[in-house]
Scaffold this active site. Sequence first.
Site, PDB file in Angstrom:
ATOM      1  N   GLU A   2     -43.160  74.531  22.067  1.00  0.00           N
ATOM      2  CA  GLU A   2     -44.118  75.390  22.763  1.00  0.00           C
ATOM      3  C   GLU A   2     -43.914  76.852  22.348  1.00  0.00           C
ATOM      4  OE1 GLU A   2     -45.198  76.061  27.521  1.00  0.00           O
ATOM      5  OE2 GLU A   2     -43.324  75.088  26.916  1.00  0.00           O
ATOM      6  N   LYS A  43     -52.485  74.412  27.215  1.00  0.00           N
ATOM      7  CA  LYS A  43     -51.691  73.822  28.288  1.00  0.00           C
ATOM      8  C   LYS A  43     -52.532  73.770  29.558  1.00  0.00           C
ATOM      9  CE  LYS A  43     -47.023  74.422  30.238  1.00  0.00           C
ATOM     10  NZ  LYS A  43     -45.790  75.228  30.072  1.00  0.00           N
ATOM     11  N   CYS A  85     -45.404  70.814  27.504  1.00  0.00           N
ATOM     12  CA  CYS A  85     -44.299  70.968  28.459  1.00  0.00           C
ATOM     13  C   CYS A  85     -44.619  70.493  29.885  1.00  0.00           C
ATOM     14  CB  CYS A  85     -43.814  72.407  28.457  1.00  0.00           C
ATOM     15  SG  CYS A  85     -42.144  72.573  29.147  1.00  0.00           S
TER      16      CYS A  85
END
Length: 638
Positions: free
Chosen positions: A46, A115, A170
């Site tokens: 990330e 994300k 994540c």
Amino acid sequence: MKDGFIRVAAATPKIKVADCKYNTAAIIEMIGEAYENQVKIIVFPELCITGYTCNDLFFQNTLLDGAIEGLSQILDASRGKEMLIFVGLPYMHLGKLYNVAAVVRDGRLLAMIPKKNIPNYSEFYEARHFNPGQETPIEIFLLEQNVYFGTNIILRAEDMPELMVAAEICEDVWAPMPPGISHVLAGATVLVNCSASNETICKDVYRRELVKGQSAKLVCGYVYTSAGEGESTQDLVFAGHDIICENGTVIGESSRFSTGILYSDMDLQRIASERRRMTTFTTKESPEYQYVDFFAGVEDVALDLKRPYEKTPFVPSDANERNYRCESILSIQSMGLKKRLEHTGCKNAVIGISGGLDSTLALLVTVRAFDLLQIDRKNITAVTMPCFGTTDRTYQNAVLLTKKLGATLREIDIKEAVTVHFRDIGHDPSVHDVTYENGQARERTQILMDIANQNGGMVIGTGDMSELALGWATYNGDHMSMYGVNASVPKTLVRHLVRYYADTCKDAELSGVLEDILDTPVSPELLPPQDGMISQKTEDLVGPYELHDFFLYHVLRFGYTPSKIYRIARIAFEDEYDDAVILKWLKTFYRRFFTQQFKRSCLPDGPKVGSVALSPRGDLRMPSDASYNLWMAEVESL
């Protein structure tokens, strides 16, 4: 790639916070290394172009411009490389900042996937900088290319239908409703995760189980890559814990506090096979998704596989897990028999005890069931029936085992009865053919059935799943019983169940006899002994059971082709059997497995204990007269 394998990689570069040039160079170097190693999918952490721990530097245009410049250089470096590259960076769209995984292949920017779940608790304050990504993809213009931007994007390989890739970032996998669920229901077979998960005590264990569980529940491949060395340690430490899973199995894991590339080979055929088998697993193309087509550049080339294969897929290699499984299986077997005894009102059981592994396990299970029902063990009649092939060793072990367990021993010598039978049917007893052998097996079964009638009892079957798979049982002989407690236990596991009992019982003499039974060659003892020793060894005739159990597991569990099973067997047994030996017994396996189905079509009841079983009422509904020409033709071509 050949047999549905595809090489994937999780890469954690050593970075410098906010140094986009340095980080980009490190990423490009890893891309080159991965390409040389035939990788088709590589995943970076990330925000790795900038570093995850930039904090308020994310508000600086200089950093954001540096990230886009880094992405441009990665695009250039990807030219000529048929490899999906997932790399993290911050990206600003319409005045808002997003935490994005860019998808690059061969100079083309395929997608920008933001994300979805932005953590803002404990040590995480991402909402200060980033906005949640929208699900519905839109088309944007970036680096002189039209590219889709949104979470609901699936990369679809035109030259490998099983390969459909989607991304999480994540926190997405830690959320109650991970986007990977909808990705998979829309067809994705591989999920990747660009992550920056900091390290705290025991977090690695939870992380591993989380990724492993996600891949199991979603029946997919999962490549998880995390930030590592070089991130700011102002308040946190990142360990670069990379994990690659396939349908609930960890097939690659890096050591913590390290940088580098973790490689593994994912089996997309295994994933497809499992989904095909599960009627509750439904996938369909979704109008809510943007499918981006690409060429994976796969060839029918056999990779030098970077993944291990267990020799004994039915038996865990870890001692603690193996002991747990043994205890669970013994409990399943004994509870199954307990229910059958209760239902029928039987207070007696009859077992043919030979001094071999299978009958030993059946007796141990029966003892457990009787103890659960609080029935006197003397109501278990263990019958030893010596004949032409019985050796003193197995006879003495059968007698001592029965006495130590408190069962009732009956000895019935069947030599005379079998000799009379041979005379009645006109068979020369000096001809040691199948009639000679099966006549003894059927005489023993007749005796057991009749004794059960005498005392209102139940004949407990002793044959195991490996014997049933190969048809290594006499039809209407040891093939038949009133309840087969070992019917779904493979031979390799029978041995460990008996050893577990020997290791955990508190009777040294009982443990000693079990150890000797474990050391006795597997044999039906139907041919006369030589110099008092067993002359008929099963594995000399049908092949090593560890090979056959390996073949059986991969044939039934995943529907693998003969060539694929041969390939992975050579990996698993490379230090034990040469290729010719493996191929010889693979031919034997397919021939016997198909031709002996008629014996499995009329199996007695018995409990299923694992993911592979042969019951015609459940797991294997196979015609007894099916042709095996296709399979044998492939085996012969090897």
